[in-house]
Design a protein around this motif. Structure first.
Motif, short mmCIF file in Angstrom:
data_model
loop_
_atom_site.label_atom_id
_atom_site.label_comp_id
_atom_site.label_asym_id
_atom_site.label_seq_id
_atom_site.Cartn_x
_atom_site.Cartn_y
_atom_site.Cartn_z
N SER A 46 -22.35 -25.14 3.00
CA SER A 46 -22.55 -23.81 2.42
C SER A 46 -23.61 -23.04 3.19
O SER A 46 -23.44 -21.85 3.48
CB SER A 46 -22.95 -23.94 0.95
OG SER A 46 -23.30 -22.69 0.42
N SER A 47 -24.73 -23.69 3.52
CA SER A 47 -25.80 -23.02 4.26
C SER A 47 -25.35 -22.62 5.66
O SER A 47 -25.68 -21.54 6.13
CB SER A 47 -27.02 -23.94 4.34
OG SER A 47 -27.53 -24.24 3.06
N ARG A 48 -24.59 -23.49 6.32
CA ARG A 48 -24.09 -23.16 7.66
C ARG A 48 -23.15 -21.97 7.60
O ARG A 48 -23.26 -21.04 8.43
CB ARG A 48 -23.36 -24.37 8.25
CG ARG A 48 -22.81 -24.10 9.65
CD ARG A 48 -22.09 -25.32 10.20
NE ARG A 48 -20.95 -25.68 9.37
CZ ARG A 48 -20.73 -26.90 8.88
NH1 ARG A 48 -21.59 -27.87 9.11
NH2 ARG A 48 -19.66 -27.16 8.15
N ARG A 49 -22.25 -21.98 6.64
CA ARG A 49 -21.31 -20.87 6.51
C ARG A 49 -22.04 -19.55 6.24
O ARG A 49 -21.73 -18.52 6.85
CB ARG A 49 -20.32 -21.19 5.39
CG ARG A 49 -19.24 -20.14 5.19
CD ARG A 49 -18.14 -20.67 4.28
NE ARG A 49 -18.66 -21.12 3.00
CZ ARG A 49 -18.70 -22.39 2.61
NH1 ARG A 49 -18.26 -23.34 3.41
NH2 ARG A 49 -19.18 -22.71 1.43
N THR A 50 -23.03 -19.60 5.38
CA THR A 50 -23.77 -18.38 5.04
C THR A 50 -24.53 -17.86 6.24
O THR A 50 -24.51 -16.65 6.53
CB THR A 50 -24.74 -18.66 3.88
OG1 THR A 50 -23.99 -18.98 2.71
CG2 THR A 50 -25.61 -17.45 3.59
#
Length: 757
Positions: free
Chosen positions: A625-629
């Motif tokens: 999730s953090s990478r995508r954001t």
């Protein structure tokens, strides 16, 4: 604007001559919440309004008026059937909290159900965990039960065993219970069983039991604020911002929609005992469950007081009968003479006159931790025989047996519990030792992926980050120069110098932000969407602009200084000219980059939305999730900077051209502006991704620097997941923990004794 309730509360408090602090002491409602009720549009839950009314010592009609202002009707008179009383009005936000609590309960139930299965709590049967009431460390029963006239028959029996813990907890009207035991006695398992049992019978609107690892709480931080922060960490979807500016997580905590099960009072950083207990006693109205080693809790009570309104139970030792009921069921293997594998050990333990080895082993096998380790090492390994534990020369004291069990866990599970060996036992033990050493240096037990590298000294962190950024900038620079100008050795050399300076600038910005915001950049808990309600409150825009402006200024200074010095050397300019160019252009570029980065970073909040409550359930899920954001943020950041920076330069040049001629001539080249915009877009977005975000810190340290220096494998996520699957690590929300604090300490000590750092 305050509500009618807030205005009335303020007037009544002033009339009574009470400060907010004094009202807090009387009611147990925090100063922060009282201030919010009196100053903004926020209504309390009914229980909170009743507590405030009682603390103000109001007449019945005034109490009714205050409750009515909060949206509630008074209770019917005594003798009136409640079913005929008019229904209570409930503020809208209360139903919103109930909905959020129900969703949280569903997520927590799924998580801990899986953890119970993973930790083999019920395989083959749970170990016998028993306890008895510890009356010497309980508060007065009149306080616990809320009654001043009690007989002996009114005091509940709090003794029990594992499957009865929820029933025992329900016998405590105050909802405050302390679970004591020595190291490895099963306190965490008991807390886990309490949470799962309460969740199975929970009805909508009841508090949600949530386990919190208390070892990471700094008593200088408000307890409710810390609980809300922990909720946000594990459940980013609770970051939705309410009209009063608080988060949904904070509202759940403030309105007692959470039952905190706080594990590890004895593990609070710094070895503090008195201050944490005093802080907990300021929340005398909050139901909670606290676990602690018995000795540390007794020390805290001796220096302070018992936990207010709390009953206390203490776990008892396992018996030989408990071992006989459990160990034979863990394996079907036999010893050399055909007897069941554990028979020689159990026979020795049953003897009336034990040998010295038997006494040693009996002392070790009083805790579920040591029995579980022995089960893993001997029952689950096809070539190990527990009879070796009866060797008096190898194991002359209980400490020797415990060290043997702790030291053999990792080699055993990595050799025998995996069909395809992905990580060699010796290397895995060294890497796990580094992780344990890392946590001990931080004084924590939560292994968070975004905190890897934060136990390094700050200069080393800044150096590693600067080198990583310089390499990334050099790659971007080479691509840009190749596309725009072709390969030119002079330009390439100048570009490398600029890349090193820019990398150092963002590395320094990373170090400064880490110093003033804490050792790690926390995962944001947001996603980027073009629709939906905005997440960030308006007052956060200034803070975001400041962060972006500071990073942009450093980047602009580094770029301006190195560019002008390199250009002076290439063109053979005299030092005075170079100095004047450096002073003027570097300052202008610093302002331009700062304004561009600050404006862009602030405006990005327009598309930020909180994550869905069920979207992140594991450390790996939060990484994804953090990478995508952060990637989506960079894709928005780059084109915005490519437009904002040249536009700012153009506007600045237009203003400077209005100055008298003696201040010099100012020119604007669209081509130069395009190059400057591309550099700002490439360096700015990459600098933000790697240097100023949680995922970037993870990528630099967890995926690059620590593997490069041999302290971790290159496949860190796979390694952590493997250690979790093998039972060396356990999971708590979005962080890992070692199976037990004693295992963490043992691995850290082994790592240091091997000369590792």
């Amino acid at each position: 604007m305050p509500t009618p309730f807030g205005k009335k509360l303020r007037d009544l408090r002033s009339r009574a001559g009470l400060s907010q602090d004094r009202l807090t002491e009387r009611s147990g409602v925090s100063v922060r919440m009282i201030s919010r009720y009196e100053n903004i549009e926020l209504l309390p839950k009914r229980e909170t309004a009743e507590r405030l009314a009682k603390a103000l010592d109001l007449a019945p009609d005034e109490q009714a008026d205050l409750l009515a202002a909060a949206g509630y009707r008074p209770d019917p008179p005594p003798g009136t059937a409640r079913e005929h009383a008019p229904p209570r009005a409930e503020p809208l936000f209360q139903s919103r909290l109930v909905e959020a609590a129900d969703k949280l309960a569903a997520a927590v139930r799924v998580h801990w159900k899986r953890e119970v299965e993973h930790r083999q709590v019920l395989d083959p049967d749970p170990l016998a965990v028993r306890w008895q009431a510890e009356t010497g460390l309980s508060d007065h029963w009149e306080v616990v039960l809320g009654s001043k006239s009690l007989g002996a028959q009114d005091v509940p029996d709090l003794s029990g065993k594992l499957e009865q813990i929820a029933d025992v907890y329900r016998r405590v009207p105050s909802g405050r219970l302390v679970l004591l035991g020595k190291a490895g006695s099963g306190k965490t398992v008991l807390a886990l069983r309490l949470v799962t049992d309460l969740l199975e019978t929970r009805r909508s609107g009841e508090p949600v039991p949530v386990i919190f690892s208390l070892g990471s709480w700094d008593p200088a931080v408000d307890l409710r604020a810390w609980l809300a922060a922990q909720l946000l960490r594990d459940h980013p979807g609770l970051g939705q911002v309410l009209p009063d500016g608080s988060t949904l997580a904070a509202a759940l905590v403030e309105n007692d929609c959470i039952l905190p099960v706080m594990d590890g009072f004895d593990e609070i950083a710094g070895g503090l005992v008195r201050d944490p207990l005093e802080k907990l006693n300021r929340t005398a109205r909050m139901p909670l469950v606290l676990t602690s080693r018995a000795a540390e809790y007794r020390e805290a009570v001796a220096e302070s007081d018992v936990l207010t309104a709390a009953a206390c139970i203490e776990l008892t030792d396992l018996t030989v009968d408990d071992l006989a009921d459990y160990l034979p069921l863990t394996t079907v293997r036999t010893s050399g003479d055909g007897a069941p594998l554990w028979q020689p050990v159990l026979d020795e333990l049953r003897r009336e006159e034990r040998t010295a080895a038997g006494e040693t082993l009996a002392a070790v096998f009083t805790t579920p931790l040591m029995v579980a380790l022995a089960r893993t090492i001997y029952s689950d390994a096809p070539t190990h025989n527990p009879a070796e534990l009866l060797d008096e020369e190898r194991f002359p004291a209980p400490a020797a047996v415990e060290a043997h069990l702790l030291g053999n866990l990792v080699p055993t599970v990595y050799r025998f519990r995996t069909e395809q060996r992905r990580f060699e036992p010796e290397r895995a033990e060294r890497w796990l030792g580094y992780l344990a050493h890392h946590l001990n240096r931080l004084g924590e037990h939560d292994l968070a992926w975004w905190r890897l590298g934060t136990s390094m000294r700050r200069p080393a962190r800044v150096l590693a980050m600067s080198l990583a950024l310089s390499l990334a900038f050099a790659l971007v620079d080479s691509v840009l120069l190749g596309l725009l100008l072709g390969f030119d050795p002079i330009q390439f050399t100048a570009g490398v110098v600029v890349d090193l300076a820019a990398g150092a600038a963002i590395g320094i910005a990373h170090g400064l932000l880490a110093k003033y915001r804490g050792a790690a950049f926390e995962p944001s808990g947001i996603q980027i969407r073009l629709r939906g309600k905005r997440s960030a409150p308006r007052r956060s825009l200034a803070r975001r602009f400041g962060i972006g402006f500071a990073a942009g200024v450093l980047l602009g200074l580094a770029y301006g200084v190195t560019r002008e010095v390199a250009r002076g050397l290439i063109l053979g300019l005299d030092p005075r000219t170079v100095l004047s160019l450096v002073l003027v252009n570097s300052v202008l570029l610093a302002l331009v980059f700062g304004f561009g980065a600050g404006t862009t970073y602030a405006l990005m909040s327009i598309w930020e939305r909180p994550l869905d409550l069920a979207s992140v359930q594991s450390p790996a899920g939060l990484i994804r999730s953090s990478r995508r954001t952060v990637v989506v943020q960079a894709l928005l950041f780059a084109p915005a900077l490519a437009l904002v920076v040249p536009g700012t330069v153009w506007a600045l040049v237009e203003l400077l051209q209005l100055l008298p001629p003696r201040f010099g001539e100012w020119h604007w080249s669209p081509a130069e502006g395009m190059v400057l915009g591309l550099y700002a877009a490439g360096f700015g977005s990459l600098g933000y991704v790697l240097g100023l975000s949680a995922w970037g810190q993870w990528a630099v340290f967890g995926r690059f620097w620590l593997p490069l220096t041999g302290r971790l494998p290159w496949a860190v996520p796979e390694f952590l997941d493997d250690a979790y699957r093998l039972g060396v690590l356990r999971r708590s929300g979005v962080v890992y923990q070692f199976r037990h604090a004693r295992l963490q300490d043992h691995l850290a000590a082994s790592y240091r004794s091997a000369g590792q750092r």
